[in-house]
Design a protein around this motif. Structure first.
Motif, PDB file in Angstrom:
ATOM      1  N   VAL A  53       0.845  -1.181   0.000  1.00 16.97           N
ATOM      2  CA  VAL A  53       0.000   0.000   0.000  1.00 16.97           C
ATOM      3  C   VAL A  53       0.888   1.242   0.000  1.00 16.97           C
ATOM      4  N   GLU A  54       0.645   2.142  -0.929  1.00 16.44           N
ATOM      5  CA  GLU A  54       1.476   3.340  -1.034  1.00 16.44           C
ATOM      6  C   GLU A  54       1.184   4.317   0.108  1.00 16.44           C
ATOM      7  N   GLY A  55       2.244   4.994   0.560  1.00 19.98           N
ATOM      8  CA  GLY A  55       2.107   6.035   1.565  1.00 19.98           C
ATOM      9  C   GLY A  55       1.736   5.529   2.947  1.00 19.98           C
ATOM     10  N   LYS A  56       1.980   4.257   3.202  1.00 16.11           N
ATOM     11  CA  LYS A  56       1.628   3.667   4.486  1.00 16.11           C
ATOM     12  C   LYS A  56       2.807   2.853   5.000  1.00 16.11           C
ATOM     13  N   PRO A  57       3.238   3.051   6.253  1.00 16.35           N
ATOM     14  CA  PRO A  57       4.334   2.231   6.788  1.00 16.35           C
ATOM     15  C   PRO A  57       3.999   0.751   6.666  1.00 16.35           C
ATOM     16  N   PHE A  58       4.985  -0.035   6.274  1.00 13.71           N
ATOM     17  CA  PHE A  58       4.691  -1.434   6.035  1.00 13.71           C
ATOM     18  C   PHE A  58       4.676  -2.244   7.328  1.00 13.71           C
ATOM     19  N   ALA A  59       3.586  -2.948   7.514  1.00  8.92           N
ATOM     20  CA  ALA A  59       3.450  -3.896   8.621  1.00  8.92           C
ATOM     21  C   ALA A  59       2.594  -5.047   8.123  1.00  8.92           C
ATOM     22  N   ALA A  60       2.894  -6.253   8.590  1.00  6.19           N
ATOM     23  CA  ALA A  60       2.140  -7.412   8.129  1.00  6.19           C
ATOM     24  C   ALA A  60       2.240  -8.543   9.135  1.00  6.19           C
ATOM     25  N   ASN A  61       1.180  -9.328   9.187  1.00 11.81           N
ATOM     26  CA  ASN A  61       1.167 -10.505  10.046  1.00 11.81           C
ATOM     27  C   ASN A  61       0.290 -11.579   9.405  1.00 11.81           C
ATOM     28  N   THR A  62       0.852 -12.756   9.216  1.00 10.79           N
ATOM     29  CA  THR A  62       0.112 -13.901   8.698  1.00 10.79           C
ATOM     30  C   THR A  62       0.331 -15.084   9.628  1.00 10.79           C
ATOM     31  N   GLU A  63      -0.756 -15.766   9.979  1.00 11.32           N
ATOM     32  CA  GLU A  63      -0.671 -16.988  10.770  1.00 11.32           C
ATOM     33  C   GLU A  63      -1.299 -18.111   9.966  1.00 11.32           C
ATOM     34  N   PHE A  64      -0.614 -19.248   9.900  1.00 11.58           N
ATOM     35  CA  PHE A  64      -1.059 -20.367   9.080  1.00 11.58           C
ATOM     36  C   PHE A  64      -0.936 -21.665   9.857  1.00 11.58           C
ATOM     37  N   GLN A  65      -1.960 -22.507   9.726  1.00  4.75           N
ATOM     38  CA  GLN A  65      -1.921 -23.826  10.365  1.00  4.75           C
ATOM     39  C   GLN A  65      -2.588 -24.831   9.448  1.00  4.75           C
ATOM     40  N   ALA A  66      -1.973 -26.009   9.305  1.00  4.19           N
ATOM     41  CA  ALA A  66      -2.563 -27.089   8.518  1.00  4.19           C
ATOM     42  C   ALA A  66      -3.446 -27.931   9.422  1.00  4.19           C
ATOM     43  N   ILE A  67      -4.684 -28.124   9.004  1.00  4.00           N
ATOM     44  CA  ILE A  67      -5.646 -28.907   9.781  1.00  4.00           C
ATOM     45  C   ILE A  67      -6.270 -29.948   8.866  1.00  4.00           C
ATOM     46  N   GLY A  68      -5.863 -31.201   9.049  1.00  2.00           N
ATOM     47  CA  GLY A  68      -6.450 -32.283   8.270  1.00  2.00           C
ATOM     48  C   GLY A  68      -6.341 -32.093   6.773  1.00  2.00           C
ATOM     49  N   GLY A  69      -5.216 -31.543   6.306  1.00  2.00           N
ATOM     50  CA  GLY A  69      -5.021 -31.351   4.871  1.00  2.00           C
ATOM     51  C   GLY A  69      -5.461 -30.005   4.350  1.00  2.00           C
ATOM     52  N   ILE A  70      -6.136 -29.208   5.188  1.00  2.00           N
ATOM     53  CA  ILE A  70      -6.598 -27.881   4.798  1.00  2.00           C
ATOM     54  C   ILE A  70      -5.762 -26.829   5.514  1.00  2.00           C
ATOM     55  N   GLY A  71      -5.309 -25.835   4.783  1.00  2.00           N
ATOM     56  CA  GLY A  71      -4.588 -24.737   5.391  1.00  2.00           C
ATOM     57  C   GLY A  71      -5.553 -23.666   5.867  1.00  2.00           C
ATOM     58  N   VAL A  72      -5.385 -23.231   7.094  1.00  2.00           N
ATOM     59  CA  VAL A  72      -6.218 -22.166   7.656  1.00  2.00           C
ATOM     60  C   VAL A  72      -5.301 -20.989   7.962  1.00  2.00           C
ATOM     61  N   ALA A  73      -5.561 -19.852   7.331  1.00  2.00           N
ATOM     62  CA  ALA A  73      -4.660 -18.711   7.464  1.00  2.00           C
ATOM     63  C   ALA A  73      -5.436 -17.447   7.804  1.00  2.00           C
ATOM     64  N   SER A  74      -4.728 -16.539   8.441  1.00  2.00           N
ATOM     65  CA  SER A  74      -5.257 -15.215   8.752  1.00  2.00           C
ATOM     66  C   SER A  74      -4.184 -14.204   8.392  1.00  2.00           C
ATOM     67  N   THR A  75      -4.529 -13.213   7.580  1.00  2.00           N
ATOM     68  CA  THR A  75      -3.548 -12.226   7.131  1.00  2.00           C
ATOM     69  C   THR A  75      -4.071 -10.811   7.334  1.00  2.00           C
ATOM     70  N   ASP A  76      -3.203  -9.964   7.862  1.00  2.00           N
ATOM     71  CA  ASP A  76      -3.462  -8.533   7.969  1.00  2.00           C
ATOM     72  C   ASP A  76      -2.179  -7.847   7.519  1.00  2.00           C
ATOM     73  N   ALA A  77      -2.186  -7.262   6.322  1.00  2.00           N
ATOM     74  CA  ALA A  77      -0.946  -6.752   5.738  1.00  2.00           C
ATOM     75  C   ALA A  77      -1.200  -5.485   4.930  1.00  2.00           C
ATOM     76  N   ALA A  78      -0.222  -4.585   4.935  1.00  2.00           N
ATOM     77  CA  ALA A  78      -0.288  -3.363   4.130  1.00  2.00           C
ATOM     78  C   ALA A  78       0.104  -3.695   2.696  1.00  2.00           C
ATOM     79  N   VAL A  79      -0.636  -4.644   2.121  1.00  2.00           N
ATOM     80  CA  VAL A  79      -0.463  -5.099   0.746  1.00  2.00           C
ATOM     81  C   VAL A  79      -1.827  -5.008   0.075  1.00  2.00           C
ATOM     82  N   ASP A  80      -1.883  -4.423  -1.129  1.00  2.00           N
ATOM     83  CA  ASP A  80      -3.187  -4.271  -1.767  1.00  2.00           C
ATOM     84  C   ASP A  80      -3.322  -5.022  -3.085  1.00  2.00           C
ATOM     85  N   GLN A  81      -2.298  -5.810  -3.471  1.00  2.00           N
ATOM     86  CA  GLN A  81      -2.411  -6.595  -4.696  1.00  2.00           C
ATOM     87  C   GLN A  81      -1.547  -7.848  -4.622  1.00  2.00           C
ATOM     88  N   VAL A  82      -2.120  -8.964  -5.051  1.00  2.00           N
ATOM     89  CA  VAL A  82      -1.385 -10.204  -5.279  1.00  2.00           C
ATOM     90  C   VAL A  82      -1.568 -10.559  -6.746  1.00  2.00           C
TER      91      VAL A  82
END
Length: 332
Positions: free
Chosen positions: A40-69
């Protein structure tokens, strides 16, 4: 597997803003697959992603100063070949914009978003990414939803109740998965997740009927957890209380909780102990006696409280006083 955390917190102070983004970008790509991230432009960069595999499925939570993948054809055909589906739920007021498989859609803020990692695509969220995400191998989903690829980059508004149940269930997973990993429990959770995903994507026939039946149990479990969180400090609180509130039988309530690997009594005691530990660590409550804190969180006998506290945290309640930040380091 243990939870994987990718965060800018704790990075060396010597890293400037650009270096923090570059470092986190590389960690994120290494953990998942090849793609380009735009900050994200004009914003200090900070990010946090947590990921855990549960029975073959990945469960993730992301909060990041990113606006495009952006995942292009070179990424898709590169060394990190992946074809999983990703189902994401936004957690802020910004809609997710998706372009994939020749389709473009602006998703409603409260609607899930289905992505395939096996095709090039462009995902944007103005203001920065903040979402829950399920990473699902295609073999787990196609058997339940044969037309899953047709649902990619489409509005998913046909089953709002199922989407709401799934979003809440993802939210309570940290409570269910606390403690030592349990393969049987994780398999049960994965089945529930796939059931709810199938309903969100419009499964029909026998698959949908089975998913609704099991999805109802997941929804009721959410209600049970909510009541436990609300009433755990009541010394008279019991499964009978929960059953009356929800119109269920005590046996049904107990069966639901046993499926999570932690029964009613142990779950209530854990909440009481955590609340007591927080109060003991609060310097603003240092005038309260240990017995007062024990009673305040629902224990009827201070000797029992002392014993359970020491078993759980490896120290006496008196030794946990005044740590100040509410987080007492565990010794056991």
């Amino acid at each position: 597997m243990e939870k994987l955390v990718l965060s800018t917190q704790g990075m060396p102070d010597r890293l400037d803003d650009r270096a923090r983004f570059s470092t986190w970008h590389d960690m994120y790509v290494a953990a998942y697959c090849e793609f380009d991230l735009r900050r994200v432009e004009g914003k200090p960069f900070a990010a946090n992603t947590e990921f855990q595999a549960i029975g073959g499925i990945g469960v993730a939570s992301t909060d990041a100063a990113v606006d495009q993948v952006l995942r292009n054809k070179q990424h898709v055909g590169g060394a990190s070949l992946r074809s999983n589906f990703c189902l994401a739920f936004s957690r802020n007021e910004f809609p997710i914009l998706q372009a994939q498989l020749g389709r473009e859609v602006v998703h409603r803020v409260d609607s899930p978003v289905l992505v395939t990692e096996g095709e090039a695509g462009d995902i944007r969220q103005p203001g920065g990414f903040n979402f829950h995400l399920l990473d699902i191998p295609p073999q787990l989903l196609i058997g339940r939803v044969a037309n899953a690829y047709d649902m990619v980059a489409r509005p998913l508004d046909a089953a709002p109740q199922a989407a709401a149940h799934l979003k809440r269930y993802i939210g309570i997973l940290p409570q269910i998965t606390q403690g030592e990993p349990d393969s049987a429990l994780f398999d049960h959770i994965a089945t529930t997740l796939i059931d709810l995903v199938a309903l969100v994507l419009g499964a029909n026939g026998d698959s949908a009927d089975l998913a609704r039946m099991r999805g109802l149990r997941a929804a009721r479990l959410e209600d049970v957890f909510a009541l436990i969180r609300k009433h755990y400090a009541d010394p008279e609180f019991s499964t009978a209380h929960v059953a009356r509130k929800l119109g269920l039988t005590p046996r049904y309530v107990n069966d639901l909780l046993q499926e999570t690997g932690t029964g009613f009594a142990d779950r209530v005691i854990e909440l009481r102990l955590q609340a007591a530990r927080k109060m003991l660590a609060d310097k603003g409550k240092d005038r309260l006696k240990v017995i007062d804190i024990a009673y305040a969180v629902g224990f009827g006998e201070v000797s029992y409280f002392n014993r359970r506290f020491r078993q759980r945290f490896g120290e006496k309640p008196s030794e946990a006083r005044g740590h100040g930040d509410g987080h007492v380091s565990e010794k056991a």
